[in-house]
Design an enzyme around this catalytic site. Structure first.
Site, PDB file in Angstrom:
ATOM      1  N   ARG A  84      16.768  17.384   0.915  1.00 52.54           N
ATOM      2  CA  ARG A  84      15.227  17.127   0.594  1.00 52.54           C
ATOM      3  C   ARG A  84      14.753  18.428  -0.055  1.00 52.54           C
ATOM      4  NH1 ARG A  84      13.450  12.320   0.099  1.00 52.54           N
ATOM      5  NH2 ARG A  84      14.214  11.559   1.927  1.00 52.54           N
ATOM      6  N   HIS A 133      14.626  12.438  -8.245  1.00 53.24           N
ATOM      7  CA  HIS A 133      15.616  12.844  -7.653  1.00 53.24           C
ATOM      8  C   HIS A 133      16.677  13.454  -8.530  1.00 53.24           C
ATOM      9  CE1 HIS A 133      14.149  11.166  -3.920  1.00 53.24           C
ATOM     10  NE2 HIS A 133      15.180  10.236  -3.544  1.00 53.24           N
ATOM     11  N   THR A 173       0.736  -1.232  -0.155  1.00 46.20           N
ATOM     12  CA  THR A 173       0.039   0.171  -0.045  1.00 46.20           C
ATOM     13  C   THR A 173       0.982   1.405  -0.056  1.00 46.20           C
ATOM     14  OG1 THR A 173      -0.182  -0.197   2.311  1.00 46.20           O
ATOM     15  CG2 THR A 173      -2.029  -1.045   1.305  1.00 46.20           C
ATOM     16  N   GLY A 174       2.233   1.203  -0.039  1.00 39.64           N
ATOM     17  CA  GLY A 174       2.965   2.311   0.125  1.00 39.64           C
ATOM     18  C   GLY A 174       3.584   2.915  -1.226  1.00 39.64           C
ATOM     19  N   SER A 221       8.701  12.006  -2.128  1.00 45.00           N
ATOM     20  CA  SER A 221       8.210  10.499  -2.431  1.00 45.00           C
ATOM     21  C   SER A 221       9.233   9.551  -1.906  1.00 45.00           C
ATOM     22  CB  SER A 221       7.681  10.109  -3.954  1.00 45.00           C
ATOM     23  OG  SER A 221       8.801  10.553  -4.627  1.00 45.00           O
ATOM     24  N   GLN A 223      16.504  15.844  -3.614  1.00 46.07           N
ATOM     25  CA  GLN A 223      15.680  14.489  -3.430  1.00 46.07           C
ATOM     26  C   GLN A 223      14.206  14.788  -3.133  1.00 46.07           C
ATOM     27  OE1 GLN A 223      19.470  12.156  -1.272  1.00 46.07           O
ATOM     28  NE2 GLN A 223      17.338  11.172  -1.295  1.00 46.07           N
ATOM     29  N   CYS A 277      18.166   4.890  -3.559  1.00 44.37           N
ATOM     30  CA  CYS A 277      17.592   5.371  -4.779  1.00 44.37           C
ATOM     31  C   CYS A 277      18.643   6.387  -5.149  1.00 44.37           C
ATOM     32  CB  CYS A 277      16.251   6.331  -4.352  1.00 44.37           C
ATOM     33  SG  CYS A 277      16.359   7.138  -2.839  1.00 44.37           S
ATOM     34  N   ARG A 318      -3.512  -2.188   9.428  1.00 49.92           N
ATOM     35  CA  ARG A 318      -4.153  -0.857   8.910  1.00 49.92           C
ATOM     36  C   ARG A 318      -4.809  -1.024   7.584  1.00 49.92           C
ATOM     37  NH1 ARG A 318       0.400   0.945  11.569  1.00 49.92           N
ATOM     38  NH2 ARG A 318       1.577   1.004   9.596  1.00 49.92           N
ATOM     39  N   ASN A 351      12.835   8.414  -8.848  1.00 51.83           N
ATOM     40  CA  ASN A 351      13.329   7.615  -7.483  1.00 51.83           C
ATOM     41  C   ASN A 351      12.371   6.401  -7.222  1.00 51.83           C
ATOM     42  OD1 ASN A 351      11.589  10.218  -6.977  1.00 51.83           O
ATOM     43  ND2 ASN A 351      11.636   9.064  -4.999  1.00 51.83           N
TER      44      ASN A 351
HETATM   45  P1  A2P Z   1      -0.033   0.397   5.574  1.00 56.41           P
HETATM   46  O1  A2P Z   1      -0.249   1.055   4.596  1.00 56.41           O
HETATM   47  O2  A2P Z   1      -0.812  -0.805   6.148  1.00 56.41           O
HETATM   48  O3  A2P Z   1       0.752   1.106   6.939  1.00 56.41           O
HETATM   49  P2  A2P Z   1       5.260   4.428   2.654  1.00 56.41           P
HETATM   50  O4  A2P Z   1       6.789   4.257   2.406  1.00 56.41           O
HETATM   51  O5  A2P Z   1       4.549   4.940   1.471  1.00 56.41           O
HETATM   52  O6  A2P Z   1       4.876   4.934   3.892  1.00 56.41           O
HETATM   53  O7  A2P Z   1       4.767   2.763   2.806  1.00 56.41           O
HETATM   54  C1  A2P Z   1       5.052   2.095   3.742  1.00 56.41           C
HETATM   55  C2  A2P Z   1       4.526   0.560   3.694  1.00 56.41           C
HETATM   56  O8  A2P Z   1       4.943  -0.287   4.505  1.00 56.41           O
HETATM   57  C3  A2P Z   1       3.000   0.466   3.428  1.00 56.41           C
HETATM   58  O9  A2P Z   1       2.310  -0.406   2.620  1.00 56.41           O
HETATM   59  C4  A2P Z   1       2.660   0.178   4.934  1.00 56.41           C
HETATM   60  O10 A2P Z   1       1.620  -0.606   5.167  1.00 56.41           O
HETATM   61  C5  A2P Z   1       3.761  -1.022   5.213  1.00 56.41           C
HETATM   62  N1  A2P Z   1       4.129  -1.009   6.649  1.00 56.41           N
HETATM   63  C6  A2P Z   1       4.523  -0.227   7.428  1.00 56.41           C
HETATM   64  N2  A2P Z   1       4.602  -0.894   8.808  1.00 56.41           N
HETATM   65  C7  A2P Z   1       4.345  -2.212   8.579  1.00 56.41           C
HETATM   66  C8  A2P Z   1       4.170  -3.357   9.468  1.00 56.41           C
HETATM   67  N3  A2P Z   1       4.580  -3.405  10.728  1.00 56.41           N
HETATM   68  N4  A2P Z   1       3.613  -4.625   8.910  1.00 56.41           N
HETATM   69  C9  A2P Z   1       3.323  -4.557   7.555  1.00 56.41           C
HETATM   70  N5  A2P Z   1       3.510  -3.667   6.674  1.00 56.41           N
HETATM   71  C10 A2P Z   1       3.875  -2.423   7.195  1.00 56.41           C
END
Ligand code: A2P
Length: 338
Positions: free
Chosen positions: A237, A244, A12-13, A161, A158, A131, A40, A317
Site C-alpha cells: 500500500r 494501482h 455509498t462506498g 482508495s 496500491q 483490482c 447509517r 483501481n
Molecule cells: P454505509 O455507507 O452505509 O456504511 P467503502 O468500501 O468505501 O468503505 O464502502 C463500503 C460500502 O458498503 C458502503 O456503501 C457501506 O454502506 C456498505 N456497507 C457496509 N456494511 C454494510 C452492511 N452491513 N449492510 C449494507 N451495506 C453495508
C-alpha cells in the site's frame, strides 16, 4: 430497447459511487436504479441521470423485481446477501472476494474470459476479480497467447482508495496533521500511510503471504484458465489516492521481444502502451485515474532468463479494477444472456 432494474449494493462506498457514475456514463439500459447500503446511510441520496435517488437500507426483501445487482458492500455482507438476491431472481455481480474461488462461480475480466459469464446460471452470481489482478491479466493474456507464460513475479504499489472511503480520508488527514505539526491518527491501517509504504494488504496467512498476494496468485490462474502459470506476489500500500501501479516480471516459454510485446499490446482491447522513456513517457497513477484503459510501459528484456520481460502496469483501481469491470460484465450479460 429492453431495460433492467438494477441495484447497487454498497452504493455509498468508493466503488458503489463509481458504479452509479459508470452506469450513467456508459448509458447502461437501466429502468429503475435501487441504491442500497447500511442503515447509517438512510437519508442520503445519489444523483443518477439528473435525478436524486434515495439510499435504502439493505434488507432480505430488497431484491424483489431486481434483474441485476452490482455488489460492493464488503465480503461478509456479500456472503450473506448475494445468495438471497440470487434466490429472488437477481443476477449478482460481486466485487468482493467472497465467491471468487468457488469452482462453480465464474470470475470474469471481459477482455480475457468473457465466455465464462455463461456459468452465472450455476448460482446466479458472477465474481469480479481483485483490482490488482484485473489490470495484470488484461495485459498478460495477449502475451500469454503469443508466447505462453511460465512464471510471473509481481510487486504492487496500491492506492488507498482500494481500501475504501475511510482510507482516502485517513491519508488526507495524516498529510494535513504532519504539515500542521499535529499528532498522526491511525484508524484504518496499522501504521502511518502518509509518506510511507506498507508491505501489508489484507490479512496475513500461515504461509507468510497476505490474502491480497494469494488473490493475485490464485485468481490469475482461474481467469487465464491455466493452472501451469506460476505467480508470486508482494503487495504494497502506497500513499497514492487513486490508481494501482505494478512492476511485473514475466518469463515466457517462447521468444518474445519488447518490440513484439509492444506491437501485440498496442492492438489489445482495453490496453494503452505508454512507453517512450527518452521523453519521460511511462504509465503514471495520476494519469490513469479516471480513465478506463490499463496502461503499460517500461517494457524491456529480462536478460537473466531465456525469454523474459519486465514491465510497469497502471490502472484506475476503482474503475477498471472494480466498478468498470463489473459494469462491462453486466453489459455482456444483457447483450448475450438476459
Ligand atoms: P454505509 O455507507 O452505509 O456504511 P467503502 O468500501 O468505501 O468503505 O464502502 C463500503 C460500502 O458498503 C458502503 O456503501 C457501506 O454502506 C456498505 N456497507 C457496509 N456494511 C454494510 C452492511 N452491513 N449492510 C449494507 N451495506 C453495508
Amino acid at each position: 430497447m429492453k431495460t433492467y432494474n438494477v441495484a447497487v449494493v454498497g452504493a455509498t462506498g468508493a466503488v458503489g459511487n463509481e458504479m452509479v457514475a459508470i452506469l450513467e456514463q456508459r448509458k447502461f439500459p437501466v429502468n429503475k436504479l435501487t441504491l442500497l447500503a447500511s442503515a447509517r446511510s438512510i437519508g442520503k441520496t445519489l444523483t443518477f441521470r439528473g435525478e436524486e435517488i434515495p439510499v435504502d437500507e439493505l434488507k432480505e426483501d430488497s431484491f424483489k423485481g431486481i434483474d441485476i445487482g452490482l455488489f460492493s458492500p464488503g465480503g461478509a455482507v456479500s456472503l450473506k446477501y448475494a445468495p438471497i438476491a440470487a434466490a429472488a431472481g437477481c443476477v449478482v455481480i460481486d466485487n468482493t472476494s467472497a465467491f471468487r474461488m468457488e469452482p462453480d462461480i465464474p470470475l470474469v475480466v471481459p477482455e480475457v474470459n468473457p465466455h465464462a459469464i455463461k456459468d452465472y446460471k450455476n448460482r446466479g452470481i458472477i465474481a469480479n476479480p481483485n483490482c490488482s489482478t484485473i489490470q495484470m491479466v488484461v495485459v498478460l493474456k495477449p502475451l500469454h497467447d503469443a508466447a505462453k507464460i511460465k512464471r510471473v513475479v509481481v510487486s504492487t504499489y496500491q492506492s488507498v482508495s482500494g481500501t475504501g472511503k475511510k482510507a482516502i480520508f485517513e491519508l488526507e488527514q495524516q498529510v494535513l496533521a504532519i504539515y500542521n505539526n499535529k499528532p498522526v491518527e491511525k484508524n484504518v491501517y496499522p501504521h502511518q500511510i502518509a509518506f510511507n509504504c506498507l508491505p501489508h494488504i489484507d490479512a496475513f496467512l500461515e504461509n507468510g503471504y497476505t490474502k491480497e498476494e494469494m488473490k493475485m496468485v490464485n485468481e490469475t490462474k482461474k481467469i487465464m484458465e491455466d493452472n501451469t502459470i506460476q505467480v508470486t506476489a508482494t503487495t504494497v500500500r502506497v500513499p497514492v489516492f487513486y490508481g494501482h501501479s505494478e512492476s511485473v516480471n514475466v518469463e515466457f516459454e517462447r521468444e518474445i521481444t519488447p518490440e513484439m510485446a509492444r506491437k501485440i499490446l498496442s492492438k489489445a482491447k482495453g490496453v494503452k502502451v505508454v512507453d517512450d522513456p527518452s521523453k519521460n513517457k511511462y504509465p503514471l497513477a495520476i494519469n490513469a485515474a479516471g480513465k478506463d484503459d490499463t496502461f503499460v510501459g517500461r517494457i524491456r528484456r529480462d536478460d537473466t532468463v531465456p525469454h523474459g520481460l519486465n514491465m510497469w502496469i497502471v490502472a484506475d483501481n476503482i474503475r477498471k479494477g472494480a466498478a468498470l469491470n463489473a459494469v462491462q460484465i453486466a453489459e455482456l450479460l444483457v447483450e448475450k444472456y438476459l
